[in-house]
Design a protein around this motif. Structure first.
Motif, mmCIF file in Angstrom:
data_model
loop_
_atom_site.group_PDB
_atom_site.id
_atom_site.type_symbol
_atom_site.label_atom_id
_atom_site.label_comp_id
_atom_site.label_asym_id
_atom_site.label_seq_id
_atom_site.Cartn_x
_atom_site.Cartn_y
_atom_site.Cartn_z
ATOM 1 N N ARG A 68 -8.588 -4.933 -10.323
ATOM 2 C CA ARG A 68 -8.630 -5.411 -8.949
ATOM 3 C C ARG A 68 -9.488 -6.664 -8.893
ATOM 4 N NH1 ARG A 68 -11.239 -0.568 -6.027
ATOM 5 N NH2 ARG A 68 -12.316 -0.558 -7.979
ATOM 6 N N ALA A 108 0.829 -1.210 0.000
ATOM 7 C CA ALA A 108 0.000 0.000 0.000
ATOM 8 C C ALA A 108 0.863 1.260 0.000
ATOM 9 C CB ALA A 108 -0.915 0.011 1.213
ATOM 10 N N ILE A 165 -0.606 -0.916 -4.463
ATOM 11 C CA ILE A 165 -1.963 -0.437 -4.274
ATOM 12 C C ILE A 165 -1.904 0.984 -3.769
ATOM 13 C CG2 ILE A 165 -4.110 -0.783 -3.002
ATOM 14 C CD1 ILE A 165 -3.154 -3.720 -2.595
ATOM 15 N N ARG A 166 -2.588 1.879 -4.474
ATOM 16 C CA ARG A 166 -2.684 3.253 -3.983
ATOM 17 C C ARG A 166 -3.983 3.387 -3.218
ATOM 18 N NH1 ARG A 166 -4.127 8.704 -6.880
ATOM 19 N NH2 ARG A 166 -5.549 7.240 -7.773
ATOM 20 N N VAL A 167 -3.896 3.798 -1.975
ATOM 21 C CA VAL A 167 -5.059 3.949 -1.112
ATOM 22 C C VAL A 167 -5.571 5.363 -1.257
ATOM 23 C CG1 VAL A 167 -5.882 3.840 1.260
ATOM 24 C CG2 VAL A 167 -4.119 2.259 0.492
ATOM 25 N N SER A 210 -9.347 2.214 -3.168
ATOM 26 C CA SER A 210 -7.992 1.879 -3.596
ATOM 27 C C SER A 210 -7.950 1.644 -5.099
ATOM 28 C CB SER A 210 -7.503 0.626 -2.866
ATOM 29 O OG SER A 210 -8.308 -0.472 -3.195
ATOM 30 N N GLN A 211 -6.758 1.754 -5.638
ATOM 31 C CA GLN A 211 -6.494 1.485 -7.048
ATOM 32 C C GLN A 211 -5.207 0.679 -7.126
ATOM 33 O OE1 GLN A 211 -6.230 5.509 -8.417
ATOM 34 N NE2 GLN A 211 -8.380 5.568 -9.000
ATOM 35 N N ARG A 212 -5.168 -0.315 -8.023
ATOM 36 C CA ARG A 212 -3.974 -1.144 -8.185
ATOM 37 C C ARG A 212 -3.180 -0.671 -9.397
ATOM 38 N NH1 ARG A 212 -4.885 -7.366 -7.157
ATOM 39 N NH2 ARG A 212 -2.708 -7.186 -7.671
ATOM 40 N N VAL A 218 -12.376 1.102 2.015
ATOM 41 C CA VAL A 218 -11.010 1.563 1.731
ATOM 42 C C VAL A 218 -10.900 1.778 0.224
ATOM 43 C CG1 VAL A 218 -8.560 1.022 1.881
ATOM 44 C CG2 VAL A 218 -10.104 0.198 3.641
ATOM 45 N N ASP A 272 -14.426 -1.445 -1.692
ATOM 46 C CA ASP A 272 -14.038 -0.102 -2.132
ATOM 47 C C ASP A 272 -14.732 1.000 -1.339
ATOM 48 O OD1 ASP A 272 -12.403 1.400 -3.813
ATOM 49 O OD2 ASP A 272 -14.094 1.854 -5.131
#
Length: 79
Positions: free
Chosen positions: A46, A27, A72-74, A59-61, A57, A54
């Motif tokens: 994802r 992360a 993973i960008r939170v 997030s983008q992978r 939390v 989602d």
């Protein structure tokens, strides 16, 4: 019966701890690669369980082709 109950709870706790450890290991809050600092990593799909979570939390992978790192960008905001 109590032993089986403790085994189920113990294994569920272990799986949750492993999931949290893996999530925290990959992360980040930035959209650039944390390993090589490349500014243009590619978004990747994802898994369905991550899409379901989602709302908790966001997030983008990402995948960095420069170094092969997946992260993973939170958070949803661009930085």
């Amino acid at each position: 019966m109590k032993l089986a109950h403790y085994l189920v709870i113990g294994s569920a706790t272990l799986l949750l701890a492993l999931f949290i450890r893996e999530f925290l290991r990959h992360a980040t809050f930035q959209s650039h690669c944390p390993v090589c600092k490349d500014d243009h990593p590619d978004r990747i799909k994802r898994p369905s369980w991550a899409k379901a979570l989602d709302f908790i939390v966001p997030s983008q992978r990402f995948y960095c082709y420069a170094c092969g790192n997946r992260f993973i960008r939170v958070g949803k905001g661009m930085q």
